[in-house]
Design an enzyme around this catalytic site. Structure first.
Site, mmCIF file in Angstrom:
data_model
loop_
_atom_site.group_PDB
_atom_site.id
_atom_site.type_symbol
_atom_site.label_atom_id
_atom_site.label_comp_id
_atom_site.label_asym_id
_atom_site.label_seq_id
_atom_site.Cartn_x
_atom_site.Cartn_y
_atom_site.Cartn_z
ATOM 1 N N GLU A 1 2.156 17.681 -13.707
ATOM 2 C CA GLU A 1 2.543 17.020 -12.451
ATOM 3 C C GLU A 1 2.763 15.536 -12.705
ATOM 4 O OE1 GLU A 1 -0.724 17.697 -9.765
ATOM 5 O OE2 GLU A 1 -0.682 19.849 -10.111
ATOM 6 N N LYS B 1 2.013 11.726 -12.259
ATOM 7 C CA LYS B 1 0.813 10.975 -11.898
ATOM 8 C C LYS B 1 1.254 9.821 -10.995
ATOM 9 C CE LYS B 1 -3.412 9.111 -13.878
ATOM 10 N NZ LYS B 1 -3.407 7.774 -13.331
ATOM 11 N N ASP C 1 1.122 6.661 -8.717
ATOM 12 C CA ASP C 1 0.304 5.455 -8.810
ATOM 13 C C ASP C 1 -0.099 4.973 -7.426
ATOM 14 O OD1 ASP C 1 -1.093 3.549 -10.077
ATOM 15 O OD2 ASP C 1 0.617 2.335 -10.705
ATOM 16 N N TYR D 1 -2.646 17.536 -4.096
ATOM 17 C CA TYR D 1 -2.611 18.281 -5.358
ATOM 18 C C TYR D 1 -3.835 19.108 -5.670
ATOM 19 C CZ TYR D 1 -4.797 13.873 -6.885
ATOM 20 O OH TYR D 1 -5.580 12.762 -6.985
ATOM 21 N N LYS E 1 -0.386 8.731 -20.180
ATOM 22 C CA LYS E 1 0.021 7.431 -19.627
ATOM 23 C C LYS E 1 1.307 6.958 -20.279
ATOM 24 C CE LYS E 1 -3.448 5.896 -17.041
ATOM 25 N NZ LYS E 1 -3.929 4.705 -16.603
ATOM 26 N N CYS F 1 13.493 -30.623 0.739
ATOM 27 C CA CYS F 1 14.181 -29.335 0.625
ATOM 28 C C CYS F 1 15.435 -29.515 -0.245
ATOM 29 C CB CYS F 1 14.578 -28.848 2.013
ATOM 30 S SG CYS F 1 15.681 -27.423 1.981
ATOM 31 N N CYS G 1 18.674 -29.234 2.062
ATOM 32 C CA CYS G 1 19.028 -30.137 3.163
ATOM 33 C C CYS G 1 18.298 -31.467 3.106
ATOM 34 C CB CYS G 1 18.805 -29.457 4.502
ATOM 35 S SG CYS G 1 17.067 -29.316 4.934
ATOM 36 N N CYS H 1 10.318 -25.944 4.413
ATOM 37 C CA CYS H 1 11.265 -26.967 4.817
ATOM 38 C C CYS H 1 11.085 -27.148 6.320
ATOM 39 C CB CYS H 1 12.687 -26.509 4.508
ATOM 40 S SG CYS H 1 13.938 -27.482 5.356
ATOM 41 N N CYS I 1 18.464 -26.496 8.546
ATOM 42 C CA CYS I 1 18.656 -26.379 7.103
ATOM 43 C C CYS I 1 19.708 -25.300 6.819
ATOM 44 C CB CYS I 1 17.331 -26.000 6.469
ATOM 45 S SG CYS I 1 17.444 -25.619 4.734
HETATM 46 S S1 IVH Z 1 -5.788 15.473 -10.623
HETATM 47 C C1 IVH Z 1 -10.179 16.283 -11.647
HETATM 48 N N1 IVH Z 1 -3.210 15.099 -10.168
HETATM 49 O O1 IVH Z 1 -4.928 9.902 -11.143
HETATM 50 C C2 IVH Z 1 -8.714 16.081 -11.429
HETATM 51 N N2 IVH Z 1 -4.645 13.192 -10.195
HETATM 52 O O2 IVH Z 1 -7.687 9.699 -13.210
HETATM 53 C C3 IVH Z 1 -8.449 14.963 -10.540
HETATM 54 N N3 IVH Z 1 -3.496 11.070 -9.709
HETATM 55 O O3 IVH Z 1 -7.746 9.028 -9.523
HETATM 56 C C4 IVH Z 1 -7.124 14.358 -10.554
HETATM 57 N N4 IVH Z 1 -1.483 11.921 -9.433
HETATM 58 O O4 IVH Z 1 -5.942 9.601 -7.951
HETATM 59 C C5 IVH Z 1 -4.420 14.509 -10.307
HETATM 60 N N5 IVH Z 1 -0.943 14.916 -9.749
HETATM 61 C C6 IVH Z 1 -2.132 14.338 -9.873
HETATM 62 C C7 IVH Z 1 -2.322 12.943 -9.732
HETATM 63 C C8 IVH Z 1 -3.598 12.412 -9.912
HETATM 64 C C9 IVH Z 1 -2.212 10.813 -9.424
HETATM 65 C C10 IVH Z 1 -4.576 10.060 -9.817
HETATM 66 C C11 IVH Z 1 -5.836 10.423 -9.091
HETATM 67 C C12 IVH Z 1 -6.968 10.092 -10.026
HETATM 68 C C13 IVH Z 1 -6.300 9.635 -11.277
HETATM 69 C C14 IVH Z 1 -6.803 10.426 -12.449
#
Ligand code: IVH
Length: 662
Positions: free
Chosen positions: A113, A115, A117, A223, A311, A405, A408, A423, A428
């Protein structure tokens, strides 16, 4: 006459329509009614619920508008701790993860999936109803942010199929576009900006005032569910499908693989595409699909052994600050901007980066000539991460804010408590140019085909001095402009003409009055019905309006006091710009007034008298406060009457009220 049964039925209809509209908008991304229609339905629902407070339920769409203001957050203990994930940074880390998994589970499939942010938000549903939203906190104890969570349009307040209890986990986040808009607004208002969408989302969800959260346009991807086995779910794929069936948004980008090499290929492919999503992602999460295998693998002290997060390498590039220039915005804020040696970062070539304000420059010790690391905050806004001080040659120069400014030459001042220098001039040219850009923008007068470049040309050719001059432009004025064809000139004139009928609310917003946003425009338009009435409003009138804060009231009064405002509005009016809101024929004698009706009446049904108040520009409020203009008391009036007496608020009989109407 409308009976209580009719009202109750209407309530149900409104809730259904608003619930459907919400789903169409947030979940299916296909709005089927306009914002104005949505607002009107919502207002009707709010009025009905104000009249019958005991009809309010936690899953009513009215609960999404926010309003609850907390002093602090209550702590909540999570049913099961929220764990974090181990990180993988390269192919070797992923192969090592796979090796360990296969020791416990030789045949396995992986769900990968995105991740997202943002921040984890844990949701609890009881008997199908959302009863709690909480932050992660330290993993065991989080903060109760239920009121804020309710304002997130894509989080269902009621499940599609009720179950006794459901715990859902997912990511609350702020889409890139909302983040960019929020930061721009904050910069214009002289407030500090958020470093990235994650901070903005966290800050918004941890707001004590849920009304603010409601304005921040947050979103949610679900999720995970707790006790999935009890729901008859056997793997992560089934969980994602289940969540969708229950009305959640599941990020659609997930994929299933049986071989780690496929996972690796996919991870690298996605690293190259990470910028194409309308939200920030910082990697991928790889999860063992099968729950029985997950259980066998178990957990370490901090994280599950059945999942890992891959990551993406941080995208930071080196460049040089060649100069620092000043941009003057619509509200006169001077924003220092770095002129960079052009570099490619996060999918585009960048040669400018906002440095936000002088505090930021000093904090990071940024000097002209410095080598710096650059990234894109929230994947959108180019930003200097830090200076590479070791590369200094001693030729770098300190930046100072100009005293005048640059556009102006008027004095520049820093107001107390603000990060921004402004300003002080109201004429202006930079402010005017930015003001016109704002005036024609989509949520304001919506004049299509009039971008910053055309506006700049019109100003330079002295065809316009302010936005009102747009209405006297002719075909012959436009045709000599660069890149202006016959067709686009015609279209532009048509768009300008059409904008005359935009109505009062967008017009108020278009004026660009400090602190006065789009929503305020709507409230003011509904309260006053015409620009003339709004201009005549006193500070007290404005402060009496719910949702209009003291800073906005003050800046409105200041704005309408200006002679330049008067001249500008006169020009618009002569040009035939509609400055009224469709209102009832009744005189707006209660404009901006909050009126409370209590006790049982003889002349009117409750709904009728409240409608009357609103037709006359007032607000029929449900509770008495200092802001209440007067109370209409019928027979058997109780606590509200007592409270009004205590506060010295005028109390009218039905008969007296009737006289007011004549
Ligand atoms: S699963 C035990 N799935 O990433 C499993 N986490 O360190 C728990 N996050 O703080 C996480 N997208 O907030 C999972 N598709 C995703 C995610 C996700 C973002 C974040 C989550 C968690 C951190 C994992």
């Amino acid at each position: 006459m409308i009976s209580v049964q009719d009202e109750f039925q209407r309530l149900a209809t409104l809730r259904k329509e608003l619930g459907d509209a919400n789903k169409q908008y947030y979940v299916l991304d296909q709005p089927h009614i306009t914002d104005a229609e949505y607002d009107a339905l919502m207002q009707e629902l709010l009025n009905l619920e104000a009249k019958h407070p005991d009809w309010v339920t936690p899953d009513s769409p009215s609960q999404r508008v926010g309003g609850e203001v907390a002093k602090e957050y209550t702590k909540v203990r999570h049913l099961e701790p929220l764990l974090s994930l181990d990180n993988a940074f390269d192919q070797a880390d992923l192969r090592e993860f796979d090796r360990r998994v296969r020791q416990g589970a030789p045949t396995v499939s992986y769900v990968v999936e995105l991740k997202i942010d943002g921040l984890t938000v844990a949701l609890t549903y009881e008997e199908g109803l959302m009863v709690r939203g909480a932050t992660r906190g330290d993993g065991s104890v989080g903060e109760d942010i239920t009121a804020n969570v309710r304002t997130v349009g894509s989080i269902p307040l009621r499940l599609n199929k009720a179950v006794p209890r459901l715990s859902v986990r997912g990511e609350g986040y702020m889409p890139k576009a909302s983040f960019a808009r929020l930061n721009q607004e904050r910069e214009e208002e002289g407030q500090s900006t958020f470093a990235n969408p994650r901070n903005a989302a966290a800050g918004s969800l941890r707001q004590l005032n849920s009304k603010i959260t409601a304005q921040r346009k947050l979103d949610y991807f679900a999720y995970q569910v707790l006790s999935a086995n009890e729901l008859g779910l056997h793997n992560q794929m089934e969980v994602l499908n289940y969540l969708k069936e229950q009305g959640f948004i599941v990020n659609p980008e997930y994929k299933v693989f049986s071989d780690i090499e496929e996972v690796i290929t996919y991870c690298e492919e996605m690293a190259g595409e990470r910028h194409r999503f309308p939200y920030d992602i910082d990697g991928l999460v790889i999860k063992v699909n099968e729950f029985d295998l997950q259980q066998e693998l178990g957990f370490t002290a901090k994280s599950p052994r059945w999942a890992i997060s891959y990551k993406f390498p941080a995208e930071q590039v080196e460049t040089v600050i060649e100069d620092i220039i000043i941009r003057v915005g619509r509200t006169g804020v001077l924003t220092p901007t770095a002129v960079l040696k052009a570099v490619s970062v996060a999918g585009s070539t960048v040669s400018r980066a906002t440095l936000h304000n002088l505090d930021n420059i000093r904090e990071k010790d940024i000097r002209i000539g410095d080598h710096v690391l650059l990234h894109k905050a929230g994947d959108v806004i180019p930003e200097v991460v830090r200076v590479l001080a070791e590369k200094r040659k001693g030729e770098e120069t300190l930046f100072e804010m100009p005293g005048l400014c640059p556009e102006c030459k008027s004095p520049v001042l820093r107001e107390e408590g603000e990060a921004a220098y402004r300003c002080q001039s109201i004429i202006c040219p930079a402010q005017q140019r930015e003001g016109i850009i704002h005036f024609v923008s989509r949520d304001a007068m919506a004049i299509d085909g009039l971008g910053p470049a055309v506006i700049q040309q019109l100003l330079e050719a002295e065809l316009i001095k302010d936005a009102a001059d747009l209405y006297s432009l002719t075909f012959d004025d436009l045709i000599p402009l660069e890149r202006m064809g016959k067709k686009s000139a015609e279209n532009l004139l048509k768009a300008i003409e059409n904008s005359k009928e935009r109505g009062l609310a967008p017009l108020i917003f278009a004026l660009g009055i400090r602190h006065t946003g789009e929503k305020a425009g709507k409230i003011l338009a509904q309260t006053f019905g015409s620009m003339e009435k709004l201009m005549g409003a006193t500070l007290e009138d404005l402060q009496a309006i719910p949702d209009i804060g003291p800073a906005m009231a003050e800046s409105l009064v200041q704005f309408f006091k200006l002679e330049s405002t008067e001249r500008f509005l006169a020009k618009l009016s002569e040009a035939g710009v509609n400055m009224t809101e469709e209102i009832s024929t009744k005189p707006q004698i209660f404009a901006g007034k909050s009126i409370v009706v209590t006790g049982s009446l003889k002349r009117w049904e409750r709904r009728e008298i409240e409608a009357l108040i609103e037709e006359c520009g007032g607000k029929a409020a449900s509770s008495v406060s200092k802001k209440t203009a007067f109370v209409i008391a019928g027979e058997k009036a109780g606590s509200k009457l007592v409270k009004a007496q205590g506060l010295g608020i005028p109390i009218l009989t039905e008969e007296e009220f009737d006289i007011l109407l004549k």
